[in-house]
Structures are given as C-alpha cells and as structure tokens.
Design a protein around this motif. Structure first.
Motif, PDB file in Angstrom:
ATOM      1  N   LEU A  49      -4.835  -2.039  10.594  1.00 16.98           N
ATOM      2  CA  LEU A  49      -6.150  -2.520  10.145  1.00 16.98           C
ATOM      3  C   LEU A  49      -6.066  -3.470   8.959  1.00 16.98           C
TER       4      LEU A  49
ATOM      5  N   LEU B 294     -15.620   3.337   6.580  1.00 13.05           N
ATOM      6  CA  LEU B 294     -15.206   2.072   5.970  1.00 13.05           C
ATOM      7  C   LEU B 294     -16.054   0.926   6.498  1.00 13.05           C
TER       8      LEU B 294
ATOM      9  N   GLN C 131      -9.612   0.011   0.758  1.00 13.90           N
ATOM     10  CA  GLN C 131     -10.917   0.660   0.846  1.00 13.90           C
ATOM     11  C   GLN C 131     -10.763   2.156   1.143  1.00 13.90           C
TER      12      GLN C 131
ATOM     13  N   THR D 288      -6.496  -4.683   3.246  1.00 16.97           N
ATOM     14  CA  THR D 288      -7.841  -4.593   2.664  1.00 16.97           C
ATOM     15  C   THR D 288      -8.511  -3.292   3.065  1.00 16.97           C
ATOM     16  N   VAL D 289      -8.401  -2.943   4.343  1.00 20.40           N
ATOM     17  CA  VAL D 289      -8.956  -1.670   4.818  1.00 20.40           C
ATOM     18  C   VAL D 289      -8.212  -0.510   4.171  1.00 20.40           C
TER      19      VAL D 289
END
Length: 817
Positions: free
Chosen positions: A430, A489, A437, A433-434
């Motif tokens: 993913l 998310l 998060q 960045t994911v």
C-alpha cells in the motif's frame, strides 16, 4: 603636545642638534661667569654682550634644527627660530648703535625688530600641535587666559608701568612703543598658556617656552625702568634674563625631538606636575580676580595714574569673569541638555536592547523546549521516542528501589514491547504513506487506552512500548485486543496484529536496560509462537524447562497431526555435483513454532516415540527419493538419520525391506547415518543389525567423527562405509594459523585412517570456500554444509536438483528463500 611623528633623520643631523644645544649652554655659562666677574670689578661690557648674542644665535639654530626632527611641530619651531633670530639681530644692531653713538634713541627701527619677535613668536605658538576643543570650551579657555593675563597686566601696571610712564619725560610715541613691550609680552604669554592648557598631559616643551617667555617679560620690564632713567646699557646683569629665556627656548626645541618622555623619572615628574598644575589652572582666573580686587582696595584712596588704571583694569577683569561665568553657565546648560538627551537615548536603547534580549531569551527558551521535545519524542506519532522511554523507565525503576510507605503496597512494574505483525506487507503493498498513517492510528489507540500510571512510546519502525503498573499478562491481553478491529485509513480498512513481549520487575531484571532487552527477547518468542500473541520473559533455565515441558506436552499426537516434515541438504562429491541428500527431521508445531531435532528428539526418546519417528522419516525419504528417480535423477542417494533405539527392534530389517519394496528402490540408493557416541554399550547388537542391512546394499555412515566423544573401537566392530568428519574440525580449517595447522593434521590423519580401512570420508559443516577447498585437498570424498546448500523442503530441493544436479558448485552458498 599630541599627534607628532618623528622625521627620518640621519645620525649626523642628531649630532648637529646636540652640538647646537651644547653651544647654547656653553655661551650661557660663559655669560653667567662673565657677569659675575664683571660685578667683581672687571669693567668690560663687550665680552658679556658677545656671550649674550651667542646664546641668542645658538638658540635660534637649535630651534631651526628641531624643525627638521618633528613633522607635526616643524612650522612652530621654524617661526620660533625666526623670532629668536630676529631678536638676536635686533640685539646685534643695538650693540653696534650703542658702541658707535653711545646711546640708542627710542623709538627706532630696532624697536620694530624687537616687537616683530613677539609677532613671530605668537605665530610659532599658534602653529604648535594642540587638541581641538568644542566652541564653548575654547571660549572658556580664552576667557580664563584673558582673566589671568589681565590680572597680571593690572598687577604690572600698578607695580611698575604706571610709575614708569608717569616718571619719564619721553614723548607720546616713545611711551606707546615702551608700553607695547609688556602688552605683547602678556599677549604672547596668554596665547602660550591657552595652547598649553589644551593638552591632557603636561607639555614639557610648552612649560619651558612659558618660562623662557616669562624671563623675557622680566627682562623687558627691567629694561623699561632702566631705559626711562637713562641707565640701560648692554652688558648689564639684566641681560642674563634674556640669556635664560633663549636657553629655555633651545632646551624646549631640543627636548621636542621625542614624542613622549624617554625616561621613567621624567614621566613621573610630568605626571606629578600635571596633577599640581590642573587645580592651579582651575583656580587661576579666580586668583587673578582676587589680586585685582586687592589692588583696587589698596589704591582706593589714591588719585594717581596707577590707581585709575588699576580700577579700570579690575573692571575689565571682572567683566571677563562675568562673561566667563555666562559662557560656563550656557555650556553647562547645553551639556546638561545633551546629557539628558544622551541619557534618554541610552535609556531608550537599553530598553530596546533589553526587549530584544528578553525576546531572544524567550525564543531561545522556546527553541530549547522544542529541541528537548524533539530529542525525546517521535515526529510522526507525537509519542515519546526511545530516549524518552528509557528516561521514563529509569525513573520508574528508581521508584521501585525506594522503600514503600507504611501500610502502602509496593506498585508493580512491567514493560510491554509491541511489534506489529505484517507491517512490512502494508508498506510494500500500500505504500509508505499508508504505513505512516497506520502507525499514527496505532499510536492513537495506544494513547487512548492508557490507564493511570502508564506510559507509552514509539521506539521506531513498527515497535512500540508500554510501561504499566497493571498486572502484566492481563494488560498485555488488553493491548492485543486493541488490534482486533481494523484500522480505518480513509478509503480502506487495514488489519494488523501485534506480538507482545513482557518483562516484569524484578523477575525479568532489576535495571532499565535488562527490562528493555528482556521484553525484546520475549517479543521474539511471541513472534515464533505464531504472532498475535504475548509472552512473558523467563530466565534461560526457566525458559528451557518450560520449553521442554511444552515439547513433552505437544509431542504426543504430533506425528498423527502431520506436524513433521523432512528438509533435504545436498551432499557434493569430488566432481562438484550433488551425489546425495541428507534427510533432516523438522517439527512445525502450531504452539511452539519450527523446532529442530535437538529440541524434541530427547523428549521423543524419553517417551519411546523415536522409533516411530525414524520409521516415518525412512518411509517419507524413500517415497521422495522414488519420485526424484522417476523425474530423472536415478543416481541420487538419500541419507536418513537413525536413533540407536532401532537396534532394539527385531523387525527393523523388515521395516527397511518394506520401505525399499514399497517405493521400488534398491538398497544402494539409501544411506543410514548414526552417531557412534550414542551406541555406547550396544556395539555388538548394533553390529548384527547393521550387517543385515548392509547385505541389502545400504551404506552406513558414522557421524561426528573426530569430536571429543569419538572412539576408534566402533570402526573395528561396525560395518561402517563412510566417516563424516565433525564440523568442529572442518570449521577450523580457515581459522587462526596455529588452530588451522592442527585441524589440517587431524583431517589428514582421519583420511589416512579411512583409506587404510577402505572407508569413504565426508566433510560436514562446510561454511566457506576455503573450508571446501581445504577439505577436498586433504582427501575428503564428499562435503556438505551451509556454503554448499541449506536444508530445504522437498519442493525447493526439487527445483535445486533441476538446475544444479549436472552443474558445478556455485561460487557463493545457496540462499534459503
């Protein structure tokens, strides 16, 4: 005098200046001696006159030479040299006229020359270097000098000039000319004092010029009296006053060749003189006014020219004093205003600077707080970082060491080490960045679940810590439950679990470092247990006992549940080809993770399961070997490890026959490996069984030969076909020089013994190219080890055979995927 710089002069010029001064001094001494002798009745005038003129001319020469020594004061000394020279010429003319005519008429051309001396001398004074002054200071200094000179003039008028002018019968022109002498004397003296007082330090040259000028004033005053009475001629003792003045001018000029006093005594004298003259300078105007008033009071009943002149002079001096006070008052007012403005400006600047400093201090404190926060907090999640956690853990441990208060139960302390399961997959699939998060959401859940007295932190990556006084096992379970719900998310829910390691004070450690490390160890135990679990750290002895107990508890039924498997490690021959595979037993327990034979075989032997495991491994290995033969690897052999328990079973030979028949294999395709150290006391029984098996073509290999427990007797009793040299000897083949030498000798001895007995030799535990090359060079027939290939499951071994059976050994070890 200030600001002067010496000229670059030759030693010859300095000698001429010194000789000129000596000549001046010589003429002055001669004049003094002659005057004394003349007073004793010698009666001659012209030698004294000659000596007096010699002093004047020599002094003029000295002043002229001094002008060549000092750049800044050169114009002043030129004017003074010219003034003294003109005076000397005037005296020369006076002597010639007097010698020829017997008397000198006043006024005459000679008076013009004498008066020119004062004009030239004052030009020289004005050319002296001096410090610049403010306008108010210059006015005040000028008025002070005017007051002093005026007071001197009043005193001179009352004491001498008025009587002289009133007594003489000379004409008005003669009186005016005679009056110009003291007036110019006082003007020159006042001007000189004005210039001298501009300097901070005492000017020695200026002082000598002032004394010389005072000598001229005294001489001129005496001359006026004597001339008025017709008693003056050259050669009289009064000439010594002009001689002294000229000598002082010469000494001042000679002394000006130095910018500062050259000797310490002279510097000391200058400093003392400065301290004495400064209060005298300050009091001089008031002393002068006091003298004037005293003379006025003394002459108030007189109706004479002297009394009237004194009265008018006192009035003039009083007017100067009043002007001086007005100037001083205005100057003080201006200075006070300037001081107030400066003070206001300074206060404004100080206030502004104080505000800047306070603002800067506040900014520095804020920056320091920010840096301190950054140093102890994670930038992504806002949680404390590793450093912050270790500080908190150290403080918590310190509190644990403090004695509890009476009636208070000591608080417990536990460390929970969390590592996310599958976080790398989230990052890889993913994106980072994911992943970031997700870490933020995990931190938020941990922060929101904190109970009183707890502390949480992010160590970095996907590792988190919780410091808790709660019961550790139940708190760890609560933390695991935080990961039951997926993390939202945005447009996708993400599920991850966590493995939790727990360390408890003081069982797991009595200091912060031990608690931290043992929680880390416990977390990896949780990972091996299948992830998504929690484990409490236990000391090694307790952990080993617990593991053994868990193995014994989980082992029954594991074979029936299909938890065992075989991994195969390749064996290479001299031709650098795979000639055989060793079948190695593995137990993949759902509760304990992947276990090696050393973890479970002792328990299997204790429970009697080792025989069943051997039979299962034999059947599984033969079945896999049959499939490989069918795939085209017909020359491949497989080696199976046996436990000594098999020799106690009468049907072992039948078991071997059944396995070979079941999978259509000949005995030549099978090897059995056994550790001779485990056969202690069973050699005779084992030899019989091994002999029967050998008749079927099966080859026996003796493992771990050369180790500490190895013995030569089994080789003579057992039908062994291969010796496997222990890994401890093979590993020393590329060790330190001394150890390497002994290892090579050991391998050579074993290969020689095997050759004498007709046995094959295999090196086990080969982990480097150097070990592989040395083993072959020393006579080993076969070799196996991690450098050649790691044990792998049947599927990966099949792929290895497909690519490597007919290929040379690679330069690097095989990699386990």
């Amino acid at each position: 005098m200030t600001g002067e710089v010496a000229n670059e002069t030759t030693p010859g010029t300095r000698r001429v200046l010194n000789l000129s001064l000596l000549l001046t001094v010589g003429f002055a001494l001669a004049h003094l001696l002659w005057t004394v002798l003349d007073l004793r009745g010698e009666g001659l005038n012209w030698p004294g006159t000659s000596f007096s003129l010699g002093v004047l001319y020599a002094a003029a020469l000295t002043c002229a030479l001094a002008a060549r020594k000092r750049r800044a004061s050169a114009p002043a000394w030129r004017w003074i040299a010219l003034a003294v020279g003109v005076y000397a010429l005037a005296d020369t003319g006076y002597a010639l006229v007097e010698a020829r005519a017997g008397t000198v008429v006043t006024p005459s051309v000679l008076d013009a020359a004498y008066l020119a001396f004062y004009v030239l001398f004052m030009l020289g004074i004005l050319a002296l270097p001096h410090q610049p002054l403010r306008r108010a200071e210059a006015w005040r200094l000028t008025l002070d000098t005017g007051i002093v000179v005026g007071a001197l003039g009043v005193a001179l008028w009352y004491g001498a000039l008025a009587l002289m002018l009133g007594a003489t019968e000379a004409g008005l022109a003669s009186k005016l000319v005679n009056l110009m002498y003291p007036v110019l004397d006082l003007c020159a003296l006042g001007l000189l004092l004005t210039v001298i007082r501009r300097d901070d330090r005492f000017p020695l040259e200026g002082g000598m010029l002032a004394l010389g000028l005072a000598a001229f004033i005294a001489g001129n005053t005496v001359y006026l009296f004597m001339d008025a009475n017709g008693d003056f001629t050259l050669g009289l003792p009064v000439d010594l006053l002009w001689t002294a003045g000229a000598l002082l001018f010469a000494v001042a000029a000679w002394n000006s060749r130095r910018g500062t006093p050259a000797s310490r005594p002279l510097t000391t004298v200058t400093q003392i003189t400065t301290r004495l003259t400064r209060p005298l300078y300050a009091a001089a105007p008031y002393l002068g006014l006091a003298v004037c008033f005293a003379l006025s009071l003394h002459s108030q009943d007189e109706n004479t020219l002297a009394a009237h002149g004194t009265l008018w002079g006192t009035a003039a001096v009083t007017l100067l004093v009043a002007m001086r006070q007005i100037v001083a008052l205005r100057d003080n007012t201006a200075l006070t205003a300037q001081l107030a403005a400066l003070n206001a400006s300074l206060e404004s600047r100080v206030a502004a600077r104080t505000a800047e400093v306070e603002q800067g201090h506040a900014q520095l404190e804020a920056h320091a707080r920010e840096l301190a926060w950054q140093a102890h907090h994670d930038q992504l999640t806002g949680l404390p970082n590793r450093a912050g956690f270790l500080i908190a853990l150290g403080e918590a441990v310190d509190r644990q060491t403090q004695p509890a208060l009476p009636g208070e139960e000591p608080a417990s302390l536990a460390v929970l080490f969390l590592d996310l399961d599958g976080f790398k997959t989230v990052n890889d699939t993913l994106g980072h960045t994911v992943g970031d998060q997700l870490l933020i959401r995990v931190a938020a859940r941990l922060r929101g679940s904190l109970q009183p007295g707890e502390f949480t932190a992010r160590l970095g990556g996907d590792e988190f810590m919780v410091l808790t006084p709660q019961p550790p096992e139940s708190r760890a379970q609560q933390v695991l439950e935080l990961f039951a719900a997926p993390f939202d998310l945005g447009d996708r829910p993400v599920r991850v679990s966590a493995s939790v390691g727990v360390s408890v004070y003081p069982d797991s450690g009595r200091d912060a470092e031990s608690l931290y490390m043992h929680a880390d160890v416990a977390m990896y135990e949780a990972k091996r247990a299948g992830k998504g679990a929690a484990r409490v750290f236990m000391p090694p002895a307790d952990r080993a006992a617990r593991l053994q107990a868990e193995v014994e508890n989980q082992l029954p039924g594991a074979l029936e549940r299909g938890e065992f498997s075989l991994h195969y490690q390749p064996i290479y021959g001299l031709a650098r080809q795979i000639t055989a595979l060793e079948a190695l037993l593995r137990w993949d327990s759902p509760a304990l993770g992947l276990l090696f034979p050393g973890h479970f075989l002792p328990a299997a032997h204790g429970t009697g399961l080792d025989g069943a495991l051997d039979r299962w491994a034999l059947n599984e290995a033969c079945g896999q070997l049959s499939r490989w033969h069918a795939a085209g690897h017909s020359g491949l052999r497989v080696a199976v490890n046996l436990s000594p328990a098999q020799f106690a079973h009468a049907d072992f030979v039948d078991t071997v026959d059944a396995a070979l028949a079941r999978h259509a294999l000949s005995g030549a395709a099978l090897d059995f490996e056994i550790d001779a150290a485990l056969l202690a006391g069973q050699e005779a029984q084992a030899a019989a069984v091994m002999g029967q098996v050998r008749e079927r073509g099966v080859r026996w290999a003796l493992c771990g030969f050369g180790a500490r427990d190895s013995a030569l007797a089994p080789l003579l009793q057992l039908p062994v076909g291969v010796l496997k040299i222990d890994r401890s000897i093979i590993g020393a083949l590329d060790g330190p020089a001394a150890v390497q030498t002994q290892a090579r000798r050991g391998v050579q001895a074993i290969t020689a013994l095997a050759g004498a007995l007709g046995l094959g030799v295999m090196a086990e535990g080969v982990e480097t190219r150097a070990q592989w090359q040395a083993a072959l060079a020393l006579g080993c027939d076969h070799a196996q080890g991690f450098w050649l290939g790691h044990p792998q499951n049947a599927l990966k071994t099949t792929a290895l055979l497909a690519h490597s059976l007919e290929q040379p050994v690679p330069d690097a070890p095989s990699h386990v995927v």
